[in-house]
Design an enzyme around this catalytic site. Structure first.
Site, short mmCIF file in Angstrom:
data_model
loop_
_atom_site.label_atom_id
_atom_site.label_comp_id
_atom_site.label_asym_id
_atom_site.label_seq_id
_atom_site.Cartn_x
_atom_site.Cartn_y
_atom_site.Cartn_z
CB ALA A 15 7.69 3.43 0.79
CG HIS A 22 -0.39 0.45 2.50
ND1 HIS A 22 0.79 -0.04 3.01
CD2 HIS A 22 -0.86 1.35 3.41
CE1 HIS A 22 1.02 0.54 4.18
NE2 HIS A 22 0.04 1.39 4.45
#
EC number: 6.5.1.8
Length: 463
Positions: free
Chosen positions: A393, A391
Site C-alpha cells: 500500500a 510492493h
C-alpha cells in the site's frame, strides 16, 4: 622493517604511484592485517609482475584491475534531460518521491524509469522506484534490505478453522517465529545455500556466514511480519485448481537480515568512493558491472536474495509442520533487487526498490496493512512500467509522524474493528500509517490482474 605495510613498501617493489597503492592497502588492512608483512610483499610482487593472473581474485583482484586498466576517478555530471518514464497514481504520491525519480532519470547510466502507485521518498531511489540502467548497478537502487520479499502459502484448511483454533494459531506465531536483532531459533536448521562458493571466495561474505546461519528462518524489525489470514479464491480467476472458497494462508514479509544489510553498507561505500556525484544524488552512486567491485556486488546481491528466500522457506516449513499439513499453493516475489532483463531488445539492469516484478503471467502478492487485504496478482507485462507493480500500500505517514499522530488505544480500536490479533508491533506500524490499498490497486489495473485476496487475522511483528 616495521610490521605494518605502508605505501612506500609497495612503491619500493615497483608499484606505480597511483590509486592501485591505496586500493592494495585498503584490501590488505581489511582482510590480511594479521599476516606477516614479508608474506604479503611476496604476493604483492607476484601481482605486480603478472596482474592478469590475479583478476577476479578475492583479495588481489581489485589491485590487479588497477594495474591493468587504471580508472581515473572523476565527478560524474547529470544529463540535462530525463530518460523516458511513467508514473502510476501520480496524485497519490508525495513530491519528494517524484523528484528523487526525476534525479535518477538524469544519471548517465539511466535508460528508463517508472514510479509505482505506493511510492514514497527513500534514500537514493524512492521506495516504489524502478530504474533500468546500462551495465551498472546502484546499491541504493536495490536498497539496504536486499531481496526483501513476500511469500504466501495457501493450506487446504477451511477458513472456519480460525474460529475454533485462534488461540493455538496465536501461540504458534508467538513461540515459533523470531524477530529483530537478537531473537534466533533454539534449534538451527542447515541449508545447502551455506555450501555456496561465494561464502569462501568473497572475504566480506566469509565474515558474515556465521551470522547468516544463526539468523536463518528469522524476520527483521520494522514492517516485517508473519501473518495467518484468510485467502479468498474467486471463481473467475482460479489459478490454483482449488474449489472456490476461503482457505487459511500464511503470509510473510522479510529480507536478507544482517547479511544483506552488511553487503549493502560495504558496496554503497565502495560505490560512493569510485563514483563521485553531485550532493543531491550521491546516494545513487553505481558500480560498473565490468569492474571487480561491480561483479562482486552482483554475486553478493544474488546470494543475499537466495538467502532471503531460504529464510521464508524455513519459516513456512516450521509453521506447516506445526499445522500438520502441506501447502497447496505458494506465491512469492522479491521487491528490493536488481535483475538483468531485456528492455526494447537490450539487456539492462532493472532495479526494483519496493516494487514487485509483474512480467506477463508472473504471480505475486501485494499486501495492504494489518487491517487491509493483500492481493494475489498476475502480471500483465506492461513495458512502460518496466514490467513492475507496487510492493504494497505504501506509507502515508513516516515512522516519526506516526509516533506523533497515533496512540496505542487508536490502534487497538482499529484492530478490534477488523477482528485482528496483534503480537508485537509498534505505533510506527499503525494500520493508519499506510495508504488505501484499494486506491493503490485501482491505480495499477494496467499492470496486474487480481486473482484473489489475503485478509490478515493474526499478525506477528517485532516487539
Amino acid at each position: 622493517m616495521g610490521n605494518k605495510l605502508k605505501g612506500r613498501d609497495l612503491i619500493k617493489l615497483g608499484f606505480p604511484k597511483n590509486n592501485s597503492i591505496n586500493i592494495a592497502l585498503g584490501q590488505i588492512n581489511r582482510y590480511r592485517k594479521k599476516e606477516k608483512k614479508e608474506r604479503i610483499l611476496e604476493e604483492a610482487k607476484e601481482v605486480l609482475l603478472t596482474p592478469e593472473k590475479f583478476q577476479g581474485n578475492a583479495i588481489w583482484g581489485k589491485v590487479a584491475e588497477g594495474l591493468v586498466k587504471p580508472v581515473e576517478i572523476q565527478m560524474h555530471k547529470l544529463k540535462t534531460t530525463r530518460v523516458p518514464f511513467s508514473i502510476y497514481g501520480e496524485n497519490e504520491i508525495d513530491e519528494q518521491a517524484k523528484f528523487q525519480l526525476y534525479d535518477a532519470l538524469k544519471l548517465p547510466i539511466a535508460v528508463q524509469g517508472a514510479l509505482m502507485p505506493d511510492a514514497h521518498a527513500g534514500y537514493g531511489l524512492p521506495i516504489g522506484g524502478v530504474l533500468a540502467t546500462e551495465n551498472a548497478v546502484i546499491p541504493y537502487g536495490v536498497g539496504v534490505d536486499i531481496g526483501c520479499r513476500m511469500c504466501l502459502t495457501i493450506y487446504p484448511i477451511k477458513a472456519s478453522y480460525l474460529k475454533g483454533k485462534r488461540h493455538q494459531l496465536e501461540n504458534m506465531l508467538s513461540e515459533h517465529t523470531k524477530f529483530g536483532m537478537r531473537e534466533t531459533h533454539a534449534i538451527k536448521h542447515d541449508h545447502e545455500l551455506f555450501e555456496r562458493t561465494e561464502f569462501n571466495d568473497i572475504p566480506l561474505l566469509k565474515k558474515l556466514k556465521t551470522k547468516a546461519y544463526q539468523q536463518l528462518g528469522t524476520s527483521g524489525g520494522g514492517n516485517h511480519f508473519v501473518e495467518f489470514g484468510i485467502v479468498n479464491i474467486s471463481e473467475e480467476n482460479n489459478e490454483f485448481n482449488l474449489p472456490i472458497g476461503e482457505y487459511i494462508g500464511l503470509l510473510t514479509h522479510s529480507g536478507s537480515r544482517g547479511l544483506g544489510a552488511n553487503i549493502a553498507k560495504h558496496y554503497t561505500y565502495l560505490a560512493a568512493k569510485q563514483c563521485p556525484l553531485p550532493k543531491n544524488v550521491q546516494h545513487l552512486a553505481w558500480l560498473d558491472l565490468n569492474m571487480h567491485d561491480g561483479q562482486e556486488y552482483w554475486m553478493a546481491m544474488n546470494l543475499a536474495g537466495d538467502y532471503a528466500k531460504a529464510c521464508h522457506d524455513n519459516i513456512h516449513k516450521r509453521i506447516g509442520k506445526l499445522l500438520g499439513t502441506k501447502a497447496i499453493a505458494k506465491i512469492e516475489n522479491h521487491h528490493n533487487f536488481a535483475w538483468k532483463e531485456q528492455v526494447n531488445n537490450q539487456e539492462l539492469i532493472v532495479h526494483r526498490k519496493g516494487a514487485t516484478p509483474a512480467n506477463k503471467g508472473q504471480l505475486g502478492i501485494i499486501p495492504g496493512s494489518m487491517t487491509a487485504p493483500g492481493y494475489i496478482v498476475r502480471g500483465l507485462g506492461n513495458s512502460e512500467s518496466l514490467n513492475s507493480a507496487s510492493h504494497g500500500a505504501g506509507r502515508l505517514f513516516s515512522r516519526r509522524k506516526c509516533k506523533e499522530k497515533f496512540t496505542k488505544s487508536e490502534i487497538k480500536n482499529q484492530l478490534k474493528m477488523n477482528d485482528v490479533s496483534l503480537i508485537g508491533g509498534g505505533i510506527d506500524e499503525a494500520p493508519m500509517a499506510y495508504k488505501n490499498i484499494k486506491k493503490v490497486m485501482a491505480n495499477q489495473q494496467e499492470l496486474v490482474e487480481v486473482l484473489g485476496t489475503f485478509t490478515p487475522k493474526i499478525v506477528r511483528m517485532d516487539k
